[in-house]
Design a protein around this motif. Structure first.
Motif, PDB file in Angstrom:
ATOM      1  N   GLY A  16       0.828  -1.196   0.000  1.00 16.76           N
ATOM      2  CA  GLY A  16       0.000   0.000   0.000  1.00 16.76           C
ATOM      3  C   GLY A  16       0.861   1.244   0.000  1.00 16.76           C
ATOM      4  N   GLY A  17       0.685   2.096  -1.024  1.00 18.23           N
ATOM      5  CA  GLY A  17       1.555   3.252  -1.201  1.00 18.23           C
ATOM      6  C   GLY A  17       0.901   4.580  -0.933  1.00 18.23           C
ATOM      7  N   GLY A  18      -0.068   4.621  -0.012  1.00 16.71           N
ATOM      8  CA  GLY A  18      -0.643   5.888   0.417  1.00 16.71           C
ATOM      9  C   GLY A  18       0.167   6.488   1.556  1.00 16.71           C
ATOM     10  N   PRO A  19      -0.397   7.444   2.285  1.00 14.93           N
ATOM     11  CA  PRO A  19       0.356   8.105   3.364  1.00 14.93           C
ATOM     12  C   PRO A  19       0.892   7.144   4.421  1.00 14.93           C
ATOM     13  CG  PRO A  19      -1.640   9.321   2.869  1.00 14.93           C
ATOM     14  CD  PRO A  19      -1.728   8.053   2.093  1.00 14.93           C
ATOM     15  N   ALA A  20       0.103   6.141   4.796  1.00 19.17           N
ATOM     16  CA  ALA A  20       0.558   5.189   5.819  1.00 19.17           C
ATOM     17  C   ALA A  20       1.705   4.340   5.292  1.00 19.17           C
ATOM     18  CB  ALA A  20      -0.598   4.307   6.270  1.00 19.17           C
ATOM     19  N   GLY A  21       1.556   3.801   4.089  1.00 13.90           N
ATOM     20  CA  GLY A  21       2.590   2.945   3.531  1.00 13.90           C
ATOM     21  C   GLY A  21       3.874   3.686   3.223  1.00 13.90           C
ATOM     22  N   LEU A  22       3.755   4.887   2.663  1.00 12.04           N
ATOM     23  CA  LEU A  22       4.940   5.692   2.369  1.00 12.04           C
ATOM     24  C   LEU A  22       5.674   6.062   3.646  1.00 12.04           C
ATOM     25  CD1 LEU A  22       3.388   7.987  -0.365  1.00 12.04           C
ATOM     26  CD2 LEU A  22       5.310   6.422  -0.725  1.00 12.04           C
ATOM     27  N   SER A  23       4.940   6.427   4.683  1.00 16.03           N
ATOM     28  CA  SER A  23       5.554   6.772   5.953  1.00 16.03           C
ATOM     29  C   SER A  23       6.270   5.572   6.554  1.00 16.03           C
ATOM     30  CB  SER A  23       4.487   7.295   6.915  1.00 16.03           C
ATOM     31  OG  SER A  23       5.031   7.617   8.174  1.00 16.03           O
ATOM     32  N   ALA A  24       5.626   4.407   6.496  1.00 16.19           N
ATOM     33  CA  ALA A  24       6.248   3.194   7.031  1.00 16.19           C
ATOM     34  C   ALA A  24       7.527   2.861   6.281  1.00 16.19           C
ATOM     35  CB  ALA A  24       5.267   2.031   6.959  1.00 16.19           C
ATOM     36  N   ALA A  25       7.494   2.944   4.954  1.00 14.51           N
ATOM     37  CA  ALA A  25       8.678   2.636   4.152  1.00 14.51           C
ATOM     38  C   ALA A  25       9.807   3.619   4.437  1.00 14.51           C
ATOM     39  CB  ALA A  25       8.319   2.655   2.671  1.00 14.51           C
ATOM     40  N   LEU A  63      -2.336  -1.038  19.766  1.00 12.71           N
ATOM     41  CA  LEU A  63      -1.534   0.162  19.587  1.00 12.71           C
ATOM     42  C   LEU A  63      -0.353  -0.112  18.665  1.00 12.71           C
ATOM     43  CD1 LEU A  63      -1.405   3.113  20.647  1.00 12.71           C
ATOM     44  CD2 LEU A  63       0.190   2.283  22.390  1.00 12.71           C
ATOM     45  N   ASN A  64      -0.031   0.856  17.826  1.00 13.45           N
ATOM     46  CA  ASN A  64       1.103   0.788  16.894  1.00 13.45           C
ATOM     47  C   ASN A  64       0.934  -0.276  15.812  1.00 13.45           C
ATOM     48  OD1 ASN A  64       2.233   2.800  18.472  1.00 13.45           O
ATOM     49  ND2 ASN A  64       3.484   1.378  19.654  1.00 13.45           N
ATOM     50  N   GLY A  65      -0.321  -0.615  15.498  1.00 14.70           N
ATOM     51  CA  GLY A  65      -0.587  -1.511  14.386  1.00 14.70           C
ATOM     52  C   GLY A  65      -0.346  -2.975  14.651  1.00 14.70           C
ATOM     53  N   VAL A  66      -0.105  -3.337  15.895  1.00 14.14           N
ATOM     54  CA  VAL A  66       0.166  -4.731  16.237  1.00 14.14           C
ATOM     55  C   VAL A  66      -1.089  -5.577  16.005  1.00 14.14           C
ATOM     56  CG1 VAL A  66       0.755  -6.300  18.127  1.00 14.14           C
ATOM     57  CG2 VAL A  66       1.939  -4.102  17.905  1.00 14.14           C
ATOM     58  N   THR A  67      -0.919  -6.744  15.419  1.00 15.49           N
ATOM     59  CA  THR A  67      -2.031  -7.667  15.166  1.00 15.49           C
ATOM     60  C   THR A  67      -1.806  -8.974  15.916  1.00 15.49           C
ATOM     61  OG1 THR A  67      -1.082  -8.835  13.263  1.00 15.49           O
ATOM     62  CG2 THR A  67      -2.144  -6.697  12.826  1.00 15.49           C
ATOM     63  N   SER A  68      -2.764  -9.869  15.772  1.00 19.41           N
ATOM     64  CA  SER A  68      -2.657 -11.185  16.406  1.00 19.41           C
ATOM     65  C   SER A  68      -1.698 -12.107  15.661  1.00 19.41           C
ATOM     66  CB  SER A  68      -4.054 -11.833  16.468  1.00 19.41           C
ATOM     67  OG  SER A  68      -4.605 -11.945  15.157  1.00 19.41           O
ATOM     68  N   VAL A  69      -1.217 -11.696  14.510  1.00 23.91           N
ATOM     69  CA  VAL A  69      -0.288 -12.491  13.709  1.00 23.91           C
ATOM     70  C   VAL A  69       1.122 -11.957  13.919  1.00 23.91           C
ATOM     71  CG1 VAL A  69       0.320 -13.266  11.383  1.00 23.91           C
ATOM     72  CG2 VAL A  69      -2.088 -12.912  11.991  1.00 23.91           C
ATOM     73  N   ALA A  70       2.026 -12.800  14.384  1.00 27.74           N
ATOM     74  CA  ALA A  70       3.394 -12.370  14.681  1.00 27.74           C
ATOM     75  C   ALA A  70       4.076 -11.809  13.438  1.00 27.74           C
ATOM     76  CB  ALA A  70       4.203 -13.549  15.228  1.00 27.74           C
ATOM     77  N   GLY A  71       4.631 -10.612  13.579  1.00 27.30           N
ATOM     78  CA  GLY A  71       5.352  -9.992  12.481  1.00 27.30           C
ATOM     79  C   GLY A  71       4.500  -9.205  11.518  1.00 27.30           C
ATOM     80  N   LEU A  72       3.178  -9.210  11.720  1.00 27.98           N
ATOM     81  CA  LEU A  72       2.257  -8.490  10.831  1.00 27.98           C
ATOM     82  C   LEU A  72       1.725  -7.246  11.536  1.00 27.98           C
ATOM     83  CD1 LEU A  72       0.445  -8.245   8.284  1.00 27.98           C
ATOM     84  CD2 LEU A  72      -1.241  -9.649   9.500  1.00 27.98           C
ATOM     85  N   PHE A  73       1.785  -6.132  10.836  1.00 27.31           N
ATOM     86  CA  PHE A  73       1.312  -4.856  11.369  1.00 27.31           C
ATOM     87  C   PHE A  73       0.369  -4.215  10.351  1.00 27.31           C
ATOM     88  CE2 PHE A  73       5.444  -5.936  12.927  1.00 27.31           C
ATOM     89  CZ  PHE A  73       5.372  -5.713  14.290  1.00 27.31           C
ATOM     90  N   ILE A  74      -0.645  -3.509  10.871  1.00 27.22           N
ATOM     91  CA  ILE A  74      -1.607  -2.818  10.011  1.00 27.22           C
ATOM     92  C   ILE A  74      -1.497  -1.327  10.284  1.00 27.22           C
ATOM     93  CG2 ILE A  74      -3.996  -2.658   9.231  1.00 27.22           C
ATOM     94  CD1 ILE A  74      -3.042  -5.465   8.981  1.00 27.22           C
ATOM     95  N   ALA A  75      -1.418  -0.520   9.230  1.00 23.85           N
ATOM     96  CA  ALA A  75      -1.293   0.927   9.389  1.00 23.85           C
ATOM     97  C   ALA A  75      -2.321   1.643   8.530  1.00 23.85           C
ATOM     98  CB  ALA A  75       0.118   1.380   9.004  1.00 23.85           C
ATOM     99  N   GLY A  76      -2.805   2.778   9.038  1.00 24.92           N
ATOM    100  CA  GLY A  76      -3.720   3.590   8.256  1.00 24.92           C
ATOM    101  C   GLY A  76      -5.172   3.215   8.449  1.00 24.92           C
TER     102      GLY A  76
END
Length: 308
Positions: free
Chosen positions: A15-24, A260-273
């Protein structure tokens, strides 16, 4: 900036919107090997400008994306204009299919956004972002003190009306198929908010200007905007495929359940935006959430490296 992909990365951002660009950007500056995959225009593409984002007020969504990509160039970030077709969880990390290529990564950030479920009224999609609006903080100032209409379910009605009164006192509530309770009808009347109960047949405009609402008997309501209470669905199925849970109730229904901070129930996976339930749906907050998801992903990798 599409090119040859590596076999593996520290992090992949989808995802290359504001969240994805900021994360990258944050991961690149953390000395990580990063792949950003973007399938195209984002949720705010119909809008002419972004507002309320310090340093970028009035910038178009496409220009913000261009600036964001340009600022990735000094860092070890590959950018791929492509579609992710599948993601698989591995014992340590993820395997990602991108068109015809396969890459692996240690951490994954999904910044894939949400889709708005608009009222099924002719003209809603045509005027979305230009007259049929969601957020007065994003679009209200330009049309302040003009006639507005709004639609909202009864649970949100008074809060929604209270918010809109900050920009204009000329408000009309469009009932649609909502049965208005007596106490809410009384509240609207006490606050000089007009009520229209006729069926709506169209949202209309002339050239690039939204002009108002047409009712079933042909009568029109002239207004500068109609604010709607959108419902959400995930723009991408990837989070659900990986085992994340979708929120089912309230204003966050349709978003992925996150901490908080995009943490999910799946190890190593984060959700932003916008896709995540723990944030707010705005460009400024999406950029912030992308940053924090990237920090969380980097800390996950740093802790794993320190334990070696």
């Amino acid at each position: 900036m599409s090119g040859k992909l590596r076999k593996s990365y520290d992090a992949v951002v989808i995802g290359g919107g504001p969240a994805g660009l900021s994360a990258a950007l944050v991961l690149g500056r953390a000395c990580r090997e990063v792949l950003l995959v973007d399938a195209g225009a984002g949720r705010n593409a119909p809008a002419t400008a972004i507002h309320g984002f310090l340093g970028h007020d009035g910038t178009s969504p496409s220009e913000l994306r261009r600036i964001g990509r340009a600022q990735l160039q000094p860092y070890d970030v590959d950018v791929q204009d492509a579609t992710v077709t599948s993601v698989k969880k591995l014992d340590a990390g993820f395997e990602i299919a991108i068109d015809q290529a396969i890459v692996q990564c240690r951490t994954l950030i999904l910044a894939t956004g949400i889709a708005d479920k608009l009222p099924e009224i002719p003209g809603a999609k045509v005027w979305w972002g230009r007259g049929v609006l969601l957020c007065p903080y994003c679009h209200g100032w330009e049309i302040r003190n003009q006639p507005w209409a709004f639609m909202a379910p009864t649970k949100q009605l008074i809060d929604r009306a209270t918010m809109l009164l900050g920009w204009t006192k000329d408000l009309t509530y469009l009932c649609g198929d909502v049965q208005l309770p007596p106490d809410q009808r009384r509240w609207l009347t006490e606050h000089a908010i007009a009520i229209r109960e006729e069926p709506i047949v169209a949202f209309e405009g002339v050239e690039e200007r939204f002009t108002g609402v047409t009712f079933a008997q042909g009568e029109r309501l002239d207004c500068a905007a109609v604010f709607v209470a959108s419902r959400f669905s995930q723009q991408s199925p990837l989070a659900v495929q990986l085992g994340c849970e979708v929120e089912a109730e309230g204003h966050i229904a349709g978003m992925i359940k996150t901490e908080l901070n995009g943490v999910t129930s799946v190890a190593g996976l984060f959700i932003a935006g916008d896709a995540a339930s723990a944030g707010a749906t705005s460009v400024a907050s999406a950029a912030s959430e992308g940053m924090m998801a990237a920090v969380s992903a980097n800390m996950t990798m740093l802790k794993a490296e320190a334990a070696l």
